[in-house]
Scaffold this motif. Sequence first.
Motif, PDB file in Angstrom:
ATOM      1  N   UNK A   6     -37.916  80.421  84.957  1.00 44.60           N
ATOM      2  CA  UNK A   6     -39.073  80.820  84.743  1.00 44.60           C
ATOM      3  C   UNK A   6     -39.568  82.026  83.344  1.00 44.60           C
ATOM      4  N   UNK A   7     -39.293  83.030  84.458  1.00 45.14           N
ATOM      5  CA  UNK A   7     -39.031  84.469  84.091  1.00 45.14           C
ATOM      6  C   UNK A   7     -37.847  84.729  82.977  1.00 45.14           C
ATOM      7  N   UNK A   8     -36.090  84.153  82.980  1.00 42.77           N
ATOM      8  CA  UNK A   8     -35.822  84.124  82.021  1.00 42.77           C
ATOM      9  C   UNK A   8     -35.676  83.176  80.910  1.00 42.77           C
ATOM     10  N   UNK A   9     -36.261  82.888  80.983  1.00 35.78           N
ATOM     11  CA  UNK A   9     -36.988  82.243  79.730  1.00 35.78           C
ATOM     12  C   UNK A   9     -37.984  82.867  78.983  1.00 35.78           C
ATOM     13  N   UNK A  10     -39.256  83.846  79.608  1.00 37.53           N
ATOM     14  CA  UNK A  10     -39.398  84.024  78.821  1.00 37.53           C
ATOM     15  C   UNK A  10     -38.586  85.292  78.704  1.00 37.53           C
ATOM     16  N   UNK A  11     -37.686  86.417  78.894  1.00 35.44           N
ATOM     17  CA  UNK A  11     -36.782  86.657  79.113  1.00 35.44           C
ATOM     18  C   UNK A  11     -36.202  86.951  77.047  1.00 35.44           C
ATOM     19  N   UNK A  12     -36.106  85.761  77.372  1.00 38.58           N
ATOM     20  CA  UNK A  12     -35.203  84.588  75.720  1.00 38.58           C
ATOM     21  C   UNK A  12     -36.427  85.514  74.246  1.00 38.58           C
ATOM     22  N   UNK A  13     -37.566  84.591  75.015  1.00 36.08           N
ATOM     23  CA  UNK A  13     -38.347  84.880  73.799  1.00 36.08           C
ATOM     24  C   UNK A  13     -38.723  86.326  73.198  1.00 36.08           C
ATOM     25  N   UNK A  14     -38.626  87.069  74.250  1.00 32.61           N
ATOM     26  CA  UNK A  14     -39.608  88.548  74.120  1.00 32.61           C
ATOM     27  C   UNK A  14     -37.840  89.159  73.244  1.00 32.61           C
TER      28      UNK A  14
END
Length: 413
Positions: free
Chosen positions: A392-400
């Motif tokens: 969940x955290x890694x996917x958020x980082x991709x979007x940002x």
Amino acid sequence: MSATPRRAVVAATIGNALEWFDLIIYAFFATAIAKTFFPNPDATLSLLIALGTFGVSFFVRPLGGIVLGAYADRAGRKAALMVGMVMMMVGTTLMALTPSAAQIGIAAPILIVLARLLQGFSAGGEFASATVFLAEQSAERRAFYSSWQFATQGLAMVLGSVSGLLITNLLPPPDVAAWGWRIPFLFGMLIGPVALYIRRNVPETAEFEAAPTLKNPLIETARHQKRSIAIAIGLVILCTVSIYMMLYLPTYSETALGLEPGAGFLGTLAGSTALFVLTPLFGHIADRIGRIPVALTAAVALVVVPVPLFAALIATPSATLLIATQAMIGLLVAAYLGALGALMTDLFPTASRSTGISLSYNISVLAFGGMAPLVITSLIARTGWLGIPSYYLAMAAVVSLIAILVAHRRGLR
């Protein structure tokens, strides 16, 4: 830092610290709050209801952001900060003093939901008003000053972690569940009047006073700043997911990994200390070398690092590994947050800046941050897969990361 900016930093961040302190205490003592206000024979269902109540405030954040953000652009950053502080004080008081469901029945959960709604509404405008108030202290040191808004989140997490450790170590578990969890909320209730007094005695920013006043900042922002809002939403996703992930880890470590409650508090203490100490340092660096390089480096690291960190923690759960995981995440998040406030501020013109940041921040928090504990807990309960938080955290980082690149193409440095 001279006296006037120092007073501005204290005035802007004390409300932010109180807001986050309350959020952290709620997250830390979610199990006790669930038993007090949402009793159910199924302990998991009771916890899910409590976490859902934690998340319900995020549904009114956009409304608070619209109302208080537009008010800040019309009446001033200081005026909006005062209104938000009063509402926050009422919410904290309700959390501290509401009797249990066993004492007053259905009125108890209703009052707790009301408290969370009040805190959510005030928090919706608090972030933008305080961030803009800080950023407008100095155009040359915009990242450094605005970084204190995020650093105080770390301070609040430190205070919340210490409170949790003291309460869980000094009181027997039955007392913690019965009344010990209320102590930090009582402390927050007493801080409110002090924060209100400090905010009343700071001047408005020169940047706001020099800018034209829009008749309807919300309409102007919606018409002319759509792309900036979209970029800012993308930038905030990593911020909100990472912060709420750090808040959730004590509950995760206890319910999913089987560690003692004290381990979760120590882990969050390590991560939040890194956040408090290092965020202004990275803000200073961002002013020197540019916001984009600092934010980009941190986002890339947060794509790569969480999955192996959590894999190691899940394979061999221990307090030591939990502390190391939280400290590493805190370091990387501090780097990202050091640049974030200035990036968001520079996306919007002064006359509609608070409105634009309020909209983008609260939409992102509602969609991706506030409900994260509930979503992750539900997914783990259904699938049994303990690695969900890291992905969940890694996917958020991709979007940002994508949002950072788009912001760079628009000329932000």
